[in-house]
Write an enzyme that holds these catalytic residues in place. Sequence first.
Site, PDB file in Angstrom:
ATOM      1  N   GLY A 153      47.408 -23.304   0.365  1.00 54.26           N
ATOM      2  CA  GLY A 153      47.634 -24.776   1.021  1.00 54.26           C
ATOM      3  C   GLY A 153      47.660 -24.941   2.387  1.00 54.26           C
ATOM      4  O   GLY A 153      47.350 -24.615   3.689  1.00 54.26           O
ATOM      5  N   ALA A 211      41.005 -25.143   2.296  1.00 48.32           N
ATOM      6  CA  ALA A 211      40.409 -24.984   0.710  1.00 48.32           C
ATOM      7  C   ALA A 211      41.270 -25.703   0.477  1.00 48.32           C
ATOM      8  O   ALA A 211      40.519 -25.814  -0.670  1.00 48.32           O
ATOM      9  CB  ALA A 211      40.269 -23.651   0.553  1.00 48.32           C
ATOM     10  N   VAL A 250      53.784 -17.327   4.231  1.00 52.27           N
ATOM     11  CA  VAL A 250      51.098 -16.737   4.636  1.00 52.27           C
ATOM     12  C   VAL A 250      51.079 -17.837   4.819  1.00 52.27           C
ATOM     13  O   VAL A 250      51.151 -19.263   4.207  1.00 52.27           O
ATOM     14  CB  VAL A 250      50.937 -16.163   3.252  1.00 52.27           C
ATOM     15  CG1 VAL A 250      49.789 -15.674   3.871  1.00 52.27           C
ATOM     16  CG2 VAL A 250      51.961 -15.329   2.377  1.00 52.27           C
ATOM     17  N   VAL A 290      42.086 -20.936  11.742  1.00 48.43           N
ATOM     18  CA  VAL A 290      40.464 -20.654  12.549  1.00 48.43           C
ATOM     19  C   VAL A 290      39.752 -21.711  11.224  1.00 48.43           C
ATOM     20  O   VAL A 290      40.306 -21.721  10.373  1.00 48.43           O
ATOM     21  CB  VAL A 290      40.024 -19.535  12.985  1.00 48.43           C
ATOM     22  CG1 VAL A 290      40.924 -19.179  13.683  1.00 48.43           C
ATOM     23  CG2 VAL A 290      40.118 -18.594  11.941  1.00 48.43           C
ATOM     24  N   LYS A 318      31.646 -33.238  16.784  1.00 51.23           N
ATOM     25  CA  LYS A 318      30.601 -32.228  16.745  1.00 51.23           C
ATOM     26  C   LYS A 318      28.882 -32.250  16.601  1.00 51.23           C
ATOM     27  O   LYS A 318      28.660 -33.253  15.014  1.00 51.23           O
ATOM     28  CB  LYS A 318      30.662 -30.705  15.912  1.00 51.23           C
ATOM     29  CG  LYS A 318      29.433 -29.654  16.038  1.00 51.23           C
ATOM     30  CD  LYS A 318      30.248 -28.615  15.860  1.00 51.23           C
ATOM     31  CE  LYS A 318      28.739 -27.507  14.744  1.00 51.23           C
ATOM     32  NZ  LYS A 318      29.158 -26.596  14.057  1.00 51.23           N
ATOM     33  N   VAL A 320      53.486 -17.277  -5.298  1.00 49.96           N
ATOM     34  CA  VAL A 320      53.405 -16.688  -6.678  1.00 49.96           C
ATOM     35  C   VAL A 320      53.393 -15.332  -7.088  1.00 49.96           C
ATOM     36  O   VAL A 320      52.693 -14.607  -5.586  1.00 49.96           O
ATOM     37  CB  VAL A 320      52.335 -17.373  -6.744  1.00 49.96           C
ATOM     38  CG1 VAL A 320      51.277 -16.484  -8.230  1.00 49.96           C
ATOM     39  CG2 VAL A 320      51.199 -18.661  -7.165  1.00 49.96           C
TER      40      VAL A 320
HETATM   41  P1  FAD Z   1      43.763 -19.809   4.105  1.00 54.22           P
HETATM   42  O1  FAD Z   1      43.771 -20.610   5.622  1.00 54.22           O
HETATM   43  O2  FAD Z   1      43.952 -17.975   4.326  1.00 54.22           O
HETATM   44  O3  FAD Z   1      44.962 -19.810   3.184  1.00 54.22           O
HETATM   45  C1  FAD Z   1      44.814 -19.326   1.586  1.00 54.22           C
HETATM   46  C2  FAD Z   1      46.111 -19.555   1.304  1.00 54.22           C
HETATM   47  O4  FAD Z   1      46.463 -19.345   0.554  1.00 54.22           O
HETATM   48  C3  FAD Z   1      47.358 -19.818   2.589  1.00 54.22           C
HETATM   49  O5  FAD Z   1      47.928 -21.776   1.944  1.00 54.22           O
HETATM   50  C4  FAD Z   1      48.813 -19.291   1.700  1.00 54.22           C
HETATM   51  O6  FAD Z   1      50.299 -19.878   1.665  1.00 54.22           O
HETATM   52  C5  FAD Z   1      48.579 -19.113   0.133  1.00 54.22           C
HETATM   53  N1  FAD Z   1      48.527 -17.901  -0.258  1.00 54.22           N
HETATM   54  C6  FAD Z   1      48.698 -16.588  -0.084  1.00 54.22           C
HETATM   55  N2  FAD Z   1      48.986 -16.481  -1.222  1.00 54.22           N
HETATM   56  C7  FAD Z   1      50.522 -16.624  -1.957  1.00 54.22           C
HETATM   57  C8  FAD Z   1      51.163 -16.731  -2.669  1.00 54.22           C
HETATM   58  N3  FAD Z   1      51.364 -15.466  -3.594  1.00 54.22           N
HETATM   59  N4  FAD Z   1      51.067 -17.725  -3.239  1.00 54.22           N
HETATM   60  C9  FAD Z   1      51.474 -19.278  -3.208  1.00 54.22           C
HETATM   61  N5  FAD Z   1      50.559 -19.321  -2.012  1.00 54.22           N
HETATM   62  C10 FAD Z   1      49.514 -18.094  -1.418  1.00 54.22           C
HETATM   63  N6  FAD Z   1      34.460 -22.161   9.073  1.00 54.22           N
HETATM   64  C11 FAD Z   1      33.746 -22.681   9.488  1.00 54.22           C
HETATM   65  O7  FAD Z   1      33.534 -24.060   8.745  1.00 54.22           O
HETATM   66  N7  FAD Z   1      33.436 -23.944  10.815  1.00 54.22           N
HETATM   67  C12 FAD Z   1      34.079 -22.614  11.669  1.00 54.22           C
HETATM   68  O8  FAD Z   1      33.750 -22.682  12.654  1.00 54.22           O
HETATM   69  C13 FAD Z   1      34.876 -21.285  11.019  1.00 54.22           C
HETATM   70  N8  FAD Z   1      35.366 -20.138  11.991  1.00 54.22           N
HETATM   71  C14 FAD Z   1      36.478 -19.536  11.701  1.00 54.22           C
HETATM   72  C15 FAD Z   1      36.535 -18.232  11.979  1.00 54.22           C
HETATM   73  C16 FAD Z   1      36.696 -17.545  11.624  1.00 54.22           C
HETATM   74  C17 FAD Z   1      37.141 -15.729  12.741  1.00 54.22           C
HETATM   75  C18 FAD Z   1      37.044 -16.935  10.458  1.00 54.22           C
HETATM   76  C19 FAD Z   1      37.824 -15.650  10.315  1.00 54.22           C
HETATM   77  C20 FAD Z   1      36.534 -17.848   9.752  1.00 54.22           C
HETATM   78  C21 FAD Z   1      36.140 -19.314   9.987  1.00 54.22           C
HETATM   79  N9  FAD Z   1      36.087 -20.643   8.908  1.00 54.22           N
HETATM   80  C22 FAD Z   1      35.140 -20.943   9.713  1.00 54.22           C
HETATM   81  C23 FAD Z   1      36.466 -20.485   7.780  1.00 54.22           C
HETATM   82  C24 FAD Z   1      37.627 -21.110   8.125  1.00 54.22           C
HETATM   83  O9  FAD Z   1      38.918 -20.511   8.799  1.00 54.22           O
HETATM   84  C25 FAD Z   1      37.495 -21.262   6.675  1.00 54.22           C
HETATM   85  O10 FAD Z   1      36.965 -21.353   5.510  1.00 54.22           O
HETATM   86  C26 FAD Z   1      38.843 -21.981   5.769  1.00 54.22           C
HETATM   87  O11 FAD Z   1      39.988 -22.111   6.876  1.00 54.22           O
HETATM   88  C27 FAD Z   1      39.730 -22.061   4.743  1.00 54.22           C
HETATM   89  O12 FAD Z   1      40.438 -21.191   4.261  1.00 54.22           O
HETATM   90  P2  FAD Z   1      40.905 -21.055   3.107  1.00 54.22           P
HETATM   91  O13 FAD Z   1      41.741 -22.254   2.553  1.00 54.22           O
HETATM   92  O14 FAD Z   1      39.944 -20.593   1.922  1.00 54.22           O
HETATM   93  O15 FAD Z   1      42.192 -19.309   3.223  1.00 54.22           O
END
Ligand code: FAD
Length: 520
Positions: free
Chosen positions: A13, A16, A46, A51, A82, A187
């Site tokens: 959540g 992505a 989690v 960011v 932006k 999960v």
């Molecule tokens: P996360 O936000 O990590 O979400 C993971 C999810 O999985 C959480 O909801 C968690 O609860 C769930 N989860 C994990 N394990 C389990 C489980 N066992 N059971 C159920 N749920 C689970 N992108 C940009 O486009 N522009 C930017 O300026 C930018 N700056 C960034 C700066 C940094 C330092 C970093 C590291 C990244 C940056 N990004 C940027 C990338 C951006 O942050 C990510 O692409 C975006 O936030 C998507 O993250 P995510 O949803 O893939 O993962």
Amino acid sequence: MSDLVNTVVIVGGGTAGWLTAGLLAAEHLSDEKSGLNVVLVESPDVSPIGVGEGTWPTMRTSLQTMGISETDFFRDCDASFKQGTRFDGWLRGREEYYYHPFALPQRFHEIDLARHWQPLREKVSYADAVTPQPAACERALAPKQITTPEFASALNYGYHLDAGRFSKFLEEHCVQELGVTHILDNVVAVNSADNGDIKSLSLRSGEAVHGDLFVDCTGFAALLLGKHFGIPFCSKQQYLFNDRALAVQVPRSSYSEPIASTTLSTAQGAGWIWDIALPMRRGVGHVYSSAHMSDEQAEVDLRRYLASTANAELAESCTPRQIEFSPGHREKLWHRNCVAVGLSGGFVEPLEASALVMIELSAKMLSEQLPANRSTMDIVAKRFNDRFLYHWRRIIEFLKLHYALSKREDTDYWRDNCNASTIPPELQESLELWRYQSPKYQDLPLADELFPAASYRYVLYGMNFETEGPGEQRRSDIATRATADRLFSENTSLTAQLLKALPTNRELIDKVHEFGFQKV
Ligand code: FAD
């Protein structure tokens, strides 16, 4: 047993997960009985990474597709406009800077202004010659007026936003308006069907969630594609060295401070610092290479930057959060009935904010090409993999371009970055070609290319790259010279007009909070 794809289960959540859920649910009428069943499972333990606060203009279309009001988005996500990125100190580490604006050069698809700009290069920067956007950014102006309808613009724009608030905002919209089912649980096991597909997920509560297609949005954990299926990770650290970030949120000392309308990216000894301006705070972070700099030194440099850009007390009170990452991506993004979107698929430093746009593109393709049944899924999977592995190659090349063009020699980091063995071979070829001709469409063949030829030109010429040209005059040069002169002069007039007409970023955002934009 039916092999129809009726239920898509998204795990995660963060941005992505919710962007994928929203784009799928909006297209496939999940709020209606006959629509696709979209289920999102999110761990209550989690937190999302929190960011990822700079987007591309594509986010406007994504919000519109999901039926989101731009006014609500601004109010709920502490968003600002932006208009591109300003790169400081990348060429020689001194006071110099250049812009990579979102606006295309005037009449970009009809005329190669770069050829006509070459004789003017000592007088005016390429970006300033071809678009008013850098001048607007220098003055922290907004890209539109309050009377401009939602999502429309005078100058192309994306957003800066509060990542935590954005996930929550999307969650509410997806659940209340788009019919997404939200399960807050961990999960704990992934259960396989006889053919090796994922059949269901076991939750800590003891429940099981069944689905036909599973989307891994579990962030760096990559629970489904990485841990369950064991799809290998391809490191790209040989090209992009940065593998750590120190991130802080800097409160505003006053809510009347100007709000920059570009991401600021300031080069450092072994990395760079991002500075993202929101109405209520700034998000600042130091991205660096642990092989070239210690964590302690990275923090010292971050604090020095904060002290020079915020009041000393605020700067001192910030506690940086460290994030470690491996630059690279999975060997493939879609395997059997599981596709990875977001950090689970891969991540490289956020130099051009390419992560959120990759999520949007992935969700868009998934939504458009959603396989009707299991029998056709492998065809879509293959196409998805081809497309996104191509995007990964191109992102890596484009980011490396910023380093490969640098003339900095003050640290090992910059010297190593210019060493030919650290530059992807395809980029080396392109650089050789671009010594004689500007980047062209044919160099970048996809319709949804992440970085079009215009972006390459902004970076190349912003970094003082010399395209020599064969010296020979072309028929097209003679035919277009008068048009080019006119466009340069129109750009100057348009710049003057916009500088008068546009409000500041702060003024417009305040008005949006008070009155809202006109609905389209
Ligand atoms: P996360 O936000 O990590 O979400 C993971 C999810 O999985 C959480 O909801 C968690 O609860 C769930 N989860 C994990 N394990 C389990 C489980 N066992 N059971 C159920 N749920 C689970 N992108 C940009 O486009 N522009 C930017 O300026 C930018 N700056 C960034 C700066 C940094 C330092 C970093 C590291 C990244 C940056 N990004 C940027 C990338 C951006 O942050 C990510 O692409 C975006 O936030 C998507 O993250 P995510 O949803 O893939 O993962």
